[in-house]
Scaffold this active site. Structure first.
Site, short mmCIF file in Angstrom:
data_model
loop_
_atom_site.label_atom_id
_atom_site.label_comp_id
_atom_site.label_asym_id
_atom_site.label_seq_id
_atom_site.Cartn_x
_atom_site.Cartn_y
_atom_site.Cartn_z
N LYS A 39 38.39 32.68 29.00
CA LYS A 39 37.20 33.67 28.59
C LYS A 39 37.63 35.22 28.51
O LYS A 39 37.71 35.94 29.73
CB LYS A 39 36.12 33.45 29.55
CG LYS A 39 34.93 34.24 28.93
CD LYS A 39 33.74 33.74 29.84
CE LYS A 39 32.36 34.63 29.29
NZ LYS A 39 32.48 36.14 29.51
N SER A 76 36.82 34.50 33.34
CA SER A 76 36.32 35.55 33.05
C SER A 76 36.95 36.69 33.98
O SER A 76 38.11 37.09 33.87
CB SER A 76 34.81 35.56 33.16
OG SER A 76 34.10 36.66 32.77
N ASP A 132 50.90 40.41 35.72
CA ASP A 132 51.66 41.11 34.93
C ASP A 132 51.87 42.28 35.44
O ASP A 132 53.08 43.04 35.04
CB ASP A 132 50.78 41.39 33.67
CG ASP A 132 50.35 40.74 32.55
OD1 ASP A 132 50.85 39.46 32.95
OD2 ASP A 132 49.81 40.79 31.65
#
Length: 411
Positions: free
Chosen positions: A334, A309, A320
């Site tokens: 999730k 989460s 990224d």
């Protein structure tokens, strides 16, 4: 002829007036229990991510459940829960007043119980551990991410909702609860003693290596209301101690408050996208960092199957944006966002309102985030975490000591 027509018209008007006059008393016949179920239905109708409502006619679903006998509030809760269950989304759920208060406590203070974050596997229909809370009775008993909870105190969990299971595991300090655990191909029982779960989310210290390099180690166990401030203070203190690199340990961190995850990400990023959110209309929104970061020193993030989460939002943003190397195992997966809605009787309603994508537009729901370096970890004792016996931690140390330019070279 004209008089006959007028009489017919007046008769119709009289019938209409009488019918309209009956409407107020008909409306009064709607019970408070039916109004409660309608309140739940209306919020889901307005906010739920899947506008097909799991490929069903949501209006007819409402009508079907309103026809059920509801003599009291317990029956209304049951009807609302069954209505929500038709969505087949374990994260969209009703929280009765005591459950709602407990959830609010778990993100801001402390609670009593065994210290497990759980979910229900949507496909195989069993209760599954996301992660134990650090220092809790469950963590001390070595309950692990992805363990299945088959029974609580001898009662099968097949039909338990998440909150019913959580309620069964909460209780007075010093009382016992027995869990039947499934792990891979075996099953076994453990008995846990409930205790106060202190939700102190951050542990930090400076690790001086044999070559003299100073590495700041930060372990974040949960994203509660205190997490961002505590991480900020820890980073600033380590900067004063001349840390030259950092390890951020998100292993077994089941998430928590989305906003806390965003604020912590901003502590590490000068600029860049943190996360994209996609609502039911497919509209893409982005949340960005606006700097300055507290430090630009090299950063390695430790992740595993219990990283979920908000932890995955943080890990995905750092990976990224090229800000950190991820080491460990594939994360939980999730990628859904819930909002909490207050209900009129003090209950709460958690509703999945959006999904998120990482800055590279990866939808990680049920897939997780792949680490840059997948490093296995054999079972170790709690006191061995973040020591030389911890292969994932040691891999992070090796990377930080090897080169300050490794972040740009990571796969």
């Amino acid at each position: 002829m004209r008089n006959s027509f007028l009489k017919s018209l007046l008769g119709l008007l009289l019938v209409l007036v009488l019918w309209l006059g009956l409407q107020p008393s008909t409306a009064l016949a709607v019970s408070s229990e039916q109004r409660f179920v309608s309140e739940v239905w209306r919020i889901v109708s307005r906010a739920y991510l899947d506008e097909t409502f799991n490929h069903q006619n949501w209006w007819l679903t409402r009508q079907r459940f309103l026809k059920q006998p509801m003599p009291d509030r317990a029956a209304a809760y049951q009807a609302a829960q069954e209505m929500l269950a038709s969505l087949e989304d374990p994260y969209t759920r009703l929280l009765q007043p005591d459950q709602y208060r407990s959830l609010q406590t778990s993100t801001s203070g402390e609670l009593t119980g065994v210290g497990l974050q759980i979910t229900r596997d949507a496909e195989q229909k069993f209760l599954k551990v996301i992660a134990p809370i650090e220092g809790s009775p469950a963590a001390k008993a070595d309950v692990q991410p992805r363990d299945r909870i088959l029974a609580i105190n001898g009662i099968s969990t097949d039909t338990f909702t998440l909150d019913e299971a959580a309620s069964q595991m909460r209780g007075p300090i010093g009382s016992q609860v027995n869990l039947r655990i499934g792990r891979e191909e075996r099953e076994f029982d453990i008995t846990l003693v409930r205790d106060r779960i202190t939700l102190n989310p951050v542990y930090a210290d400076l690790r001086i290596q044999p070559d003299g390099k100073r590495i700041g180690y930060l372990r974040l166990s949960q994203f509660n209301a205190n997490a961002a401030d505590e991480i900020r203070e820890a980073i600033l203190l380590l900067e004063e101690q001349n840390a030259a690199g950092y390890i951020l340990d998100l292993r077994n961190n089941p998430g928590g408050l989305l906003q806390a995850g965003i604020e912590i990400t901003r502590l590490w990023l000068d600029q860049g996208t943190i996360v994209y959110t996609v609502n039911r209309q497919g509209i893409l929104d982005s949340i960005t960092a606006h700097g300055p970061a507290l430090t630009d020193d090299p950063l390695v993030v430790l992740v595993n199957q219990g990283t979920a989460s908000a932890s995955e939002i943080l890990a995905g943003a750092l990976k990224d944006n090229g800000r950190a190397v991820l080491i460990g195992d594939v994360t939980f997966g999730k990628g859904l966002i819930q909002s909490l809605f207050d209900l009129s009787d003090g209950s709460g309603l958690a509703v999945t309102v959006a999904k998120y994508e990482t800055p590279n537009h990866s939808d990680i729901n049920k897939l997780g985030i792949q680490p840059n370096y997948k490093v296995p970890l054999e079972p170790i004792a709690r006191e061995q975490v973040a020591t030389a016996a911890d292969t994932q931690y040691q891999a992070a140390i090796d990377i930080l000591c090897a080169s300050n330019t490794v972040l740009a070279e990571a796969p």
